[in-house]
Design a protein around this motif. Sequence first.
Motif, PDB file in Angstrom:
ATOM      1  N   ASP A 137      -6.687   4.286   7.987  1.00  0.00           N
ATOM      2  CA  ASP A 137      -6.060   3.512   9.015  1.00  0.00           C
ATOM      3  C   ASP A 137      -7.048   2.120   7.902  1.00  0.00           C
ATOM      4  OD1 ASP A 137      -3.935   4.962   9.757  1.00  0.00           O
ATOM      5  OD2 ASP A 137      -5.619   5.407  11.385  1.00  0.00           O
ATOM      6  N   THR A 138      -6.935   1.955   7.129  1.00  0.00           N
ATOM      7  CA  THR A 138      -7.570   0.714   5.844  1.00  0.00           C
ATOM      8  C   THR A 138      -7.097   0.342   4.692  1.00  0.00           C
ATOM      9  OG1 THR A 138      -9.458   0.575   7.672  1.00  0.00           O
ATOM     10  CG2 THR A 138      -9.451  -0.490   5.207  1.00  0.00           C
ATOM     11  N   ASN A 139      -6.357  -0.611   4.374  1.00  0.00           N
ATOM     12  CA  ASN A 139      -6.105  -1.307   3.215  1.00  0.00           C
ATOM     13  C   ASN A 139      -7.561  -0.024   2.023  1.00  0.00           C
ATOM     14  OD1 ASN A 139      -3.300  -1.430   3.056  1.00  0.00           O
ATOM     15  ND2 ASN A 139      -3.873  -3.709   3.085  1.00  0.00           N
ATOM     16  N   THR A 167       1.412   4.998   0.794  1.00  0.00           N
ATOM     17  CA  THR A 167       0.799   6.146   1.743  1.00  0.00           C
ATOM     18  C   THR A 167       1.347   7.420   2.342  1.00  0.00           C
ATOM     19  OG1 THR A 167       3.723   6.007   2.850  1.00  0.00           O
ATOM     20  CG2 THR A 167       2.001   3.947   4.483  1.00  0.00           C
ATOM     21  N   ALA A 195       1.437  -0.918  -0.720  1.00  0.00           N
ATOM     22  CA  ALA A 195       0.099   0.097  -0.037  1.00  0.00           C
ATOM     23  C   ALA A 195       1.022   0.929  -0.144  1.00  0.00           C
ATOM     24  CB  ALA A 195      -0.922   0.025   0.956  1.00  0.00           C
ATOM     25  N   THR A 252     -12.972   0.033   0.149  1.00  0.00           N
ATOM     26  CA  THR A 252     -12.077  -0.860   0.683  1.00  0.00           C
ATOM     27  C   THR A 252     -11.843  -1.522   0.166  1.00  0.00           C
ATOM     28  OG1 THR A 252     -12.983   0.714   2.482  1.00  0.00           O
ATOM     29  CG2 THR A 252     -12.647  -1.309   3.622  1.00  0.00           C
ATOM     30  N   ASN A 306      -3.010   2.687   1.925  1.00  0.00           N
ATOM     31  CA  ASN A 306      -3.825   2.828   3.053  1.00  0.00           C
ATOM     32  C   ASN A 306      -2.675   4.101   4.256  1.00  0.00           C
ATOM     33  OD1 ASN A 306      -3.902   2.193   6.435  1.00  0.00           O
ATOM     34  ND2 ASN A 306      -3.360   0.113   5.869  1.00  0.00           N
TER      35      ASN A 306
END
Length: 188
Positions: free
Chosen positions: A165-167, A124, A122, A187, A144
């Motif tokens: 804070d989630t893929n 950032t 992911a 999501t 993420n």
Amino acid sequence: MEQQDIRVYNGQQYSVEEGAALIEQLDARTKHDVHGYNSIEELGIKLKGLLEGEGFNTLAGLLDTNIEALVDGGILRYDAGSGKWVVSSYVPPPTLVKETANTGTIIDLGYVGGNTCNMASANTSASYTLVNSVLNGNAEVLINRSTEPTITGATAFTDSGFVADTNQIMCVKNYGGSIGVKFYFLTV
């Protein structure tokens, strides 16, 4: 026309009847009632012109259609309206899909079939910049983050679906027109 056998000459003179039959057969096989096409010589001259490029306009005109051929650096096209061959610039079709291991902060929207980015790990980044944006160009970036990222040159759909804070897959697409480039989140 029904073709008759013609005796091989072999040094034997033809009789008057055979000579007359021979001339009749040759006329039947070669004579044409359109001026300029009545002899092997006339046909040869026209064929030579076609082979040497002098008669392509006439040939395409006879076909009464537009003919295109790919040539180095462009498309050779016969324009029946103007009666001329035209070389137009060749624009290669877009590459449809791409996979980008790490997009960093640049999102390439030059792929109408999609550009998948960061699917192994992911991203950032807090903000992104678009490049090569074409109509229907789109990209999907695995992200993420704790806050919703921004994209220069694009706006998020209302209720874009961002979850901290989630893929998530950030989906970006150039819709063109008054909509422009938009993005939303799914999501995983």
